[in-house]
Write an enzyme that holds these catalytic residues in place. Structure first.
Site, PDB file in Angstrom:
ATOM      1  N   TYR A 142       0.842  -1.303   0.655  1.00  0.00           N
ATOM      2  CA  TYR A 142       0.130   0.342  -0.058  1.00  0.00           C
ATOM      3  C   TYR A 142       1.031   1.147  -0.126  1.00  0.00           C
ATOM      4  CZ  TYR A 142      -4.486  -2.055   0.476  1.00  0.00           C
ATOM      5  OH  TYR A 142      -6.332  -2.618   0.585  1.00  0.00           O
ATOM      6  N   LYS A 193       2.987 -15.123   2.298  1.00  0.00           N
ATOM      7  CA  LYS A 193       2.861 -15.850   0.912  1.00  0.00           C
ATOM      8  C   LYS A 193       4.794 -16.789   0.502  1.00  0.00           C
ATOM      9  CE  LYS A 193       1.548 -17.070  -3.254  1.00  0.00           C
ATOM     10  NZ  LYS A 193       0.643 -18.960  -2.877  1.00  0.00           N
ATOM     11  N   ASP A 226      -2.890 -18.143   0.582  1.00  0.00           N
ATOM     12  CA  ASP A 226      -3.915 -18.349  -0.602  1.00  0.00           C
ATOM     13  C   ASP A 226      -4.702 -19.926   0.145  1.00  0.00           C
ATOM     14  OD1 ASP A 226      -1.330 -19.704  -0.787  1.00  0.00           O
ATOM     15  OD2 ASP A 226      -1.586 -20.747  -2.786  1.00  0.00           O
ATOM     16  N   ASP A 250      -6.620  -7.204   3.701  1.00  0.00           N
ATOM     17  CA  ASP A 250      -7.134  -6.684   3.015  1.00  0.00           C
ATOM     18  C   ASP A 250      -8.501  -7.189   2.829  1.00  0.00           C
ATOM     19  OD1 ASP A 250      -9.092  -4.270   2.106  1.00  0.00           O
ATOM     20  OD2 ASP A 250      -7.925  -4.943  -0.190  1.00  0.00           O
ATOM     21  N   ASP A 254     -12.093  -8.966   4.177  1.00  0.00           N
ATOM     22  CA  ASP A 254     -13.446  -9.261   3.661  1.00  0.00           C
ATOM     23  C   ASP A 254     -14.457 -11.155   2.827  1.00  0.00           C
ATOM     24  OD1 ASP A 254     -13.448  -6.274   3.050  1.00  0.00           O
ATOM     25  OD2 ASP A 254     -14.314  -6.284   0.681  1.00  0.00           O
TER      26      ASP A 254
HETATM   27  C1  IPM Z   1     -10.484  -0.814   4.196  1.00  0.00           C
HETATM   28  C2  IPM Z   1     -10.309  -0.734   2.340  1.00  0.00           C
HETATM   29  C3  IPM Z   1      -9.527   0.348   1.811  1.00  0.00           C
HETATM   30  C4  IPM Z   1      -8.168  -0.654   2.118  1.00  0.00           C
HETATM   31  C5  IPM Z   1      -9.877   1.092   0.737  1.00  0.00           C
HETATM   32  C6  IPM Z   1     -10.624   1.567   1.008  1.00  0.00           C
HETATM   33  C7  IPM Z   1      -8.818   2.054   0.388  1.00  0.00           C
HETATM   34  O1  IPM Z   1     -11.273  -1.192   1.119  1.00  0.00           O
HETATM   35  O2  IPM Z   1     -10.554  -0.527   5.095  1.00  0.00           O
HETATM   36  O3  IPM Z   1     -10.477  -2.305   3.736  1.00  0.00           O
HETATM   37  O4  IPM Z   1      -8.158  -0.851   1.113  1.00  0.00           O
HETATM   38  O5  IPM Z   1      -7.208  -0.487   3.181  1.00  0.00           O
HETATM   39 MG    MG Z   2     -10.988  -3.636   2.270  1.00  0.00          MG
END
Ligand code: IPM
Ligand code: MG
Length: 369
Positions: A142, A193, A226, A250, A254
């Protein structure tokens, strides 16, 4: 003693709608529990660009450095898609994380009993799930240099980002994960990884070092990221605390969020080093985004944002009992069948609005007194 201070950055899309419900809970704490906060508000993301020409103004950044905790809603929207990269709403959030040095991002994924049927996975796989992902938040791909899009010598272009981690960056987030595990079920799984990336080899070695030298009592395992993604959907209850880098975190968070039935349920805390008053630098935000498709309709689920405030009570203000009060109120309204649209599934019935969910949670808080 002065009241603890909060900076609210509601942001874009559904951010202001869900944050409005958090503000009512903050007010409830002042009225009913004598817990008062000094609250200020400002802009982040697209709305900050509209007002100030940048996704995070310097004065907002300075304010964030001074307060005890920042509460953030969400950033982004299609209106800002064509902006220069450096001005995109997300840059405002990334600047906050970087300059406040919020290296440990705690993303709990808990499946409420009342929602076990909503997961796309089988009920027995997710019922009772309670895991925490500790995501490194201030380094890795990042932020690594070099980065950019450059011309190549064949008349085309190349894009480059750099995955870079130092010993110190890995060790400090590993410590956050081991500390978390000690307060829970004492297990950490580290994901990288190491089979293809040198930075992954370093990650594995440094996490192991912290374990061997400082936390030998915690059970540590390592997994390729993975495989970790696969294991998360196969049998997520094998995990307690997962520690991983910024990009894998990240993605895996999710995935973990959806195990619980809805992205609208998941809070997060981003913590840095202790400030002079002993409190950690801190920002709290829901894992979900700005959801432009439903913004402004009063449909959004405010629970992730409300649970993020509960995390603030626990991690910034040492009010674990009050955090549990908010969490129990949420659990109760879900058990009572109160549902925003995202939690309806194929079932018949009328969903409540964002405010309706806030009303129900406030009533449950009243009932808890
Ligand atoms: C998160 C989001 C952010 C990230 C974006 C909005 C920059 O996806 O907080 O998970 O990638 O960290
Ligand atoms: Mg995210």
């Amino acid at each position: 003693m002065a009241n603890p201070s909060l900076l609210i950055l509601a942001g874009d899309g559904i951010g202001p709608e869900v944050m409005a419900e958090v503000k009512r809970i903050i007010a409830w704490y002042g009225d009913k529990r004598g817990v008062k906060f000094d609250v200020s508000e400002d802009l982040v993301g697209g709305c900050a660009y509209d007002a100030y020409g940048v996704p995070l103004a310097d004065k907002t950044m300075a304010k964030a450095q001074e307060v005890d905790a920042v509460l953030l809603g969400a950033v982004g929207g299609p209106k800002y898609d064509t902006l220069d990269f450096s001005l995109k709403p997300e840059r405002g959030l990334l600047r906050l994380r970087k300059e406040m040095d919020l290296y440990a991002n705690l993303r709990p994924a808990q499946c409420f009993d009342a929602l076990a049927d909503f997961s796309s996975l089988k009920k027995e796989v997710v019922a009772g799930l309670d895991i925490v992902i500790v995501r490194e938040l201030t380094s890795g791909v990042y932020f690594g240099e070099p980065r950019g899009i450059f011309p190549d010598n064949e008349g085309g272009r190349f894009g480059i980002n750099t995955q870079r981690y130092t010993t110190n960056e890995i060790r400090r987030v590993a410590r956050a994960a081991f500390e978390m595990a000690r307060r829970r079920n004492n297990k950490v799984c580290s994901m990288e990884k190491a089979n293809v990336m040198e930075s992954g080899i370093l990650w594995r070695e440094e996490v192991q070092w912290v374990h061997d030298n400082e936390y030998p009592d915690v059970e540590l395992s390592h997994m390729y990221a993975d495989n970790g993604a696969m294991q998360l959907v196969r049998w997520p209850k094998q995990f307690d605390v997962i520690v991983t880098d910024n990009l894998f975190g990240d993605i895996l968070s999710d995935c973990a969020a959806m195990l619980t039935g809805s992205l609208g349920m998941l809070p997060s805390a981003s913590l840095g080093a202790p400030m002079a008053n002993g409190r950690p630098k801190a920002l709290y935000e829901p894992v979900h985004g700005s959801a432009p498709d439903i913004a402004g309709q009063g449909k959004a689920n405010p629970i992730a944002c409300i649970l993020s405030f509960a995390m603030a009570l626990r991690y910034s203000f040492d009010m674990g009992d009050e955090a549990a009060r908010v969490e129990k109120a949420v659990e109760k309204v879900l058990a009572d069948g109160v549902r925003t649209a995202d939690l309806m599934g194929p079932a018949a019935g009328t969903p409540v609005s964002t405010k309706g969910m806030g009303d129900a949670i406030l009533a449950a808080l009243d009932a808890s007194l």
